[in-house]
Structure formats: structure tokens, C-alpha cells
Motif scaffolding. Structure first.
Motif, PDB file in Angstrom:
ATOM      1  N   LYS A   1       0.909  -1.236  -0.180  1.00  0.00           N
ATOM      2  CA  LYS A   1       0.139   0.008   0.096  1.00  0.00           C
ATOM      3  C   LYS A   1       0.849   1.268  -0.049  1.00  0.00           C
ATOM      4  CE  LYS A   1      -3.664   2.373   2.680  1.00  0.00           C
ATOM      5  NZ  LYS A   1      -2.841   3.599   2.707  1.00  0.00           N
ATOM      6  N   ASP A   2       1.959   1.302   0.872  1.00  0.00           N
ATOM      7  CA  ASP A   2       2.732   2.496   0.911  1.00  0.00           C
ATOM      8  C   ASP A   2       3.700   2.622  -0.531  1.00  0.00           C
ATOM      9  OD1 ASP A   2       2.130   2.822   3.496  1.00  0.00           O
ATOM     10  OD2 ASP A   2       4.020   1.697   4.381  1.00  0.00           O
ATOM     11  N   LEU A   3       3.959   1.474  -1.251  1.00  0.00           N
ATOM     12  CA  LEU A   3       4.440   1.654  -2.482  1.00  0.00           C
ATOM     13  C   LEU A   3       3.524   2.062  -3.551  1.00  0.00           C
ATOM     14  CD1 LEU A   3       6.959  -0.632  -3.949  1.00  0.00           C
ATOM     15  CD2 LEU A   3       4.948   0.099  -5.457  1.00  0.00           C
ATOM     16  N   VAL A   4       2.288   1.930  -3.632  1.00  0.00           N
ATOM     17  CA  VAL A   4       1.234   2.098  -4.436  1.00  0.00           C
ATOM     18  C   VAL A   4       0.885   3.757  -4.123  1.00  0.00           C
ATOM     19  CG1 VAL A   4      -1.135   1.998  -5.170  1.00  0.00           C
ATOM     20  CG2 VAL A   4       0.357   0.005  -4.913  1.00  0.00           C
ATOM     21  N   ASP A   5       0.801   4.112  -2.683  1.00  0.00           N
ATOM     22  CA  ASP A   5       0.451   5.540  -2.382  1.00  0.00           C
ATOM     23  C   ASP A   5       1.688   6.333  -2.823  1.00  0.00           C
ATOM     24  OD1 ASP A   5      -1.985   4.791  -1.301  1.00  0.00           O
ATOM     25  OD2 ASP A   5      -1.273   4.726   0.429  1.00  0.00           O
ATOM     26  N   GLY A   6       3.046   5.820  -2.944  1.00  0.00           N
ATOM     27  CA  GLY A   6       4.115   6.799  -3.112  1.00  0.00           C
ATOM     28  C   GLY A   6       4.619   6.781  -4.376  1.00  0.00           C
ATOM     29  N   ALA A   7       3.775   6.489  -5.324  1.00  0.00           N
ATOM     30  CA  ALA A   7       4.077   6.270  -6.738  1.00  0.00           C
ATOM     31  C   ALA A   7       4.604   7.586  -7.044  1.00  0.00           C
ATOM     32  CB  ALA A   7       2.753   5.945  -7.505  1.00  0.00           C
TER      33      ALA A   7
END
Length: 113
Positions: A77-83
Motif C-alpha cells: 500500500k505504501d508503494l502504491v501510495d508513494g508512486a
């Protein structure tokens, strides 16, 4: 430390830990012909899959990121949010294309470099 002592130390280190010194590998391409870097760029065999946006179906994208990586729910989720962020790094062309297709199918925007 003298150069001979350093050389002996490196050899002993390589034997003990079963590794090779990176300095020797770096020095060889630097001494190569000027045309060598152009050839290396053409024959690229490692690609990065970079998530540039999650799109409308964020949950589906998180699920696909978890399938492609070994990340947990929070990390994905953090990876997707930090795109924009890399999802996969230094993978084969086939794997990069399959990962990009999976992410695009989930609604994400993806870039393969």
C-alpha cells in the motif's frame, strides 16, 4: 598498508567469503574501447518496472503488487501510495513485460525502463 599487503588481504577476503572484488570488475570496462558502452545499452537485459500511478482501482493494484513482490499489505500500500516508485528492479525483459501487463490490467499506469 602497502599495495602488496592490500592485494594479499583482498585475495584472502575473496577466498574466505567466496566473493570477488568489485574494483577489478569496474576497472576493466573503464579501460575498454569507446564503442563498448553503446553496445551495452543496446543489449540491455535487466529492466525496472516503475509504477507511475495507481489509477481508479487502487485496491486491485495493491493486490497485483503483492503478487509480483514479497511485500506485505502495508508495504504494498505504501508503494502504491508513494508512486512513482519501482515495483521490480533488474528483472528479465519477459518478467518486466508480464509485470507491466498485470499492473496495467489492474488499472495502474506503468513504465518499463
Amino acid at each position: 598498508m602497502t599495495l602488496i599487503q592490500l592485494s594479499e588481504f583482498v585475495k584472502a577476503f575473496e577466498e574466505k567469503f567466496d566473493v570477488t572484488a568489485a574494483a577489478a570488475a569496474v576497472a576493466v570496462p573503464a579501460a575498454g574501447v569507446p564503442g563498448a558502452p553503446a553496445e551495452a545499452a543496446e543489449e540491455k537485459d535487466e529492466f525496472d518496472v516503475i509504477l507511475t500511478g495507481a489509477g481508479d482501482k487502487k485496491i486491485q493494484v495493491i493486490k497485483v503488487v503483492r503478487e509480483l513482490t514479497s511485500l506485505g499489505l502495508k508495504e504494498a500500500k505504501d508503494l502504491v501510495d508513494g508512486a512513482p516508485k519501482p515495483v521490480l528492479e533488474k528483472v528479465a525483459k519477459d518478467a518486466a513485460e508480464k509485470a507491466a501487463e498485470s499492473l496495467k490490467g489492474a488499472g495502474a499506469s506503468v513504465e518499463v525502463k
